[in-house]
Design a protein around this motif. Sequence first.
Motif, PDB file in Angstrom:
ATOM      1  N   ASN A  40      -9.338  -6.821  11.108  1.00  0.00           N
ATOM      2  CA  ASN A  40      -9.922  -6.813   9.757  1.00  0.00           C
ATOM      3  C   ASN A  40     -10.907  -5.664   9.577  1.00  0.00           C
ATOM      4  OD1 ASN A  40      -8.450  -9.054   8.993  1.00  0.00           O
ATOM      5  ND2 ASN A  40     -10.054 -10.486   9.611  1.00  0.00           N
ATOM      6  N   LYS A  41     -11.650  -5.345  10.628  1.00  0.00           N
ATOM      7  CA  LYS A  41     -12.610  -4.234  10.564  1.00  0.00           C
ATOM      8  C   LYS A  41     -11.874  -2.913  10.327  1.00  0.00           C
ATOM      9  CE  LYS A  41     -16.462  -2.289  13.155  1.00  0.00           C
ATOM     10  NZ  LYS A  41     -17.273  -2.411  14.377  1.00  0.00           N
ATOM     11  N   ILE A  42     -10.781  -2.714  11.053  1.00  0.00           N
ATOM     12  CA  ILE A  42     -10.003  -1.476  10.917  1.00  0.00           C
ATOM     13  C   ILE A  42      -9.372  -1.397   9.536  1.00  0.00           C
ATOM     14  CG2 ILE A  42      -7.929  -0.294  11.736  1.00  0.00           C
ATOM     15  CD1 ILE A  42      -8.753  -1.283  14.576  1.00  0.00           C
ATOM     16  N   LYS A  43      -8.708  -2.467   9.133  1.00  0.00           N
ATOM     17  CA  LYS A  43      -8.039  -2.473   7.828  1.00  0.00           C
ATOM     18  C   LYS A  43      -9.044  -2.335   6.687  1.00  0.00           C
ATOM     19  CE  LYS A  43      -3.856  -5.056   8.907  1.00  0.00           C
ATOM     20  NZ  LYS A  43      -3.099  -6.280   8.634  1.00  0.00           N
ATOM     21  N   GLY A  44     -10.169  -3.026   6.803  1.00  0.00           N
ATOM     22  CA  GLY A  44     -11.177  -2.993   5.747  1.00  0.00           C
ATOM     23  C   GLY A  44     -11.798  -1.625   5.540  1.00  0.00           C
ATOM     24  N   ASN A  45     -11.927  -0.856   6.610  1.00  0.00           N
ATOM     25  CA  ASN A  45     -12.538   0.469   6.498  1.00  0.00           C
ATOM     26  C   ASN A  45     -11.530   1.566   6.166  1.00  0.00           C
ATOM     27  OD1 ASN A  45     -15.548   0.375   7.230  1.00  0.00           O
ATOM     28  ND2 ASN A  45     -14.598  -0.979   8.717  1.00  0.00           N
ATOM     29  N   LEU A  46     -10.342   1.489   6.731  1.00  0.00           N
ATOM     30  CA  LEU A  46      -9.350   2.541   6.493  1.00  0.00           C
ATOM     31  C   LEU A  46      -8.763   2.506   5.081  1.00  0.00           C
ATOM     32  CD1 LEU A  46      -7.274   2.843   9.774  1.00  0.00           C
ATOM     33  CD2 LEU A  46      -8.949   4.432   8.859  1.00  0.00           C
ATOM     34  N   ARG A  47      -8.765   1.343   4.468  1.00  0.00           N
ATOM     35  CA  ARG A  47      -8.135   1.250   3.141  1.00  0.00           C
ATOM     36  C   ARG A  47      -8.831   2.120   2.100  1.00  0.00           C
ATOM     37  NH1 ARG A  47      -9.927  -4.219   0.187  1.00  0.00           N
ATOM     38  NH2 ARG A  47     -12.112  -4.142   0.784  1.00  0.00           N
ATOM     39  N   VAL A  52      -4.170   6.498   1.721  1.00  0.00           N
ATOM     40  CA  VAL A  52      -3.673   5.435   2.591  1.00  0.00           C
ATOM     41  C   VAL A  52      -2.891   4.423   1.759  1.00  0.00           C
ATOM     42  CG1 VAL A  52      -4.321   3.514   4.102  1.00  0.00           C
ATOM     43  CG2 VAL A  52      -5.469   5.722   4.316  1.00  0.00           C
ATOM     44  N   LYS A  53      -1.646   4.191   2.172  1.00  0.00           N
ATOM     45  CA  LYS A  53      -0.758   3.272   1.455  1.00  0.00           C
ATOM     46  C   LYS A  53      -0.605   1.944   2.177  1.00  0.00           C
ATOM     47  CE  LYS A  53       0.151   6.326  -1.638  1.00  0.00           C
ATOM     48  NZ  LYS A  53      -0.544   6.227  -2.900  1.00  0.00           N
ATOM     49  N   GLY A  54      -0.710   1.963   3.499  1.00  0.00           N
ATOM     50  CA  GLY A  54      -0.556   0.731   4.255  1.00  0.00           C
ATOM     51  C   GLY A  54      -1.115   0.864   5.655  1.00  0.00           C
ATOM     52  N   ILE A  55      -1.594  -0.270   6.199  1.00  0.00           N
ATOM     53  CA  ILE A  55      -2.163  -0.291   7.542  1.00  0.00           C
ATOM     54  C   ILE A  55      -1.598  -1.514   8.248  1.00  0.00           C
ATOM     55  CG2 ILE A  55      -4.277  -0.372   8.914  1.00  0.00           C
ATOM     56  CD1 ILE A  55      -5.694   0.444   6.182  1.00  0.00           C
TER      57      ILE A  55
END
Length: 112
Positions: A40-47, A52-55
């Motif tokens: 969640n930390k990675i997805k929450g920051n990279l979005r 960025v279209k998808g993680i």
Amino acid sequence: MKKAFVSFALMLMALGVSAKDIKTLVVTTEPQMHCASCENKIKGNLRFEKGVKGIDCNIPDQRVTITYDADKNKPENLIKAFEKFGYKATQVKKDEKKEEKKQDDKTKKTDK
């Protein structure tokens, strides 16, 4: 009929011009992901990174797959973005992915 054909042709041309250059980047992280909180930390920051279209995070394989618009961002920038929230990312080379898949296939065959 002519107007419909011309309208259709213009619409197709517009779609061709707006085609995006979508690419995929696969990285491993340090420290390693070990739970849903890490994911969640990675997805929450990279979005929030441009393009960025998808993680997709794969915790067992320790891989993060990022789909992005190459017209808006570069792999180097996406890798640097991990540092903003305390991770170090390393790009996985295509050969490494193929080698791991071969090893997985061998393991499956021997398990049978």
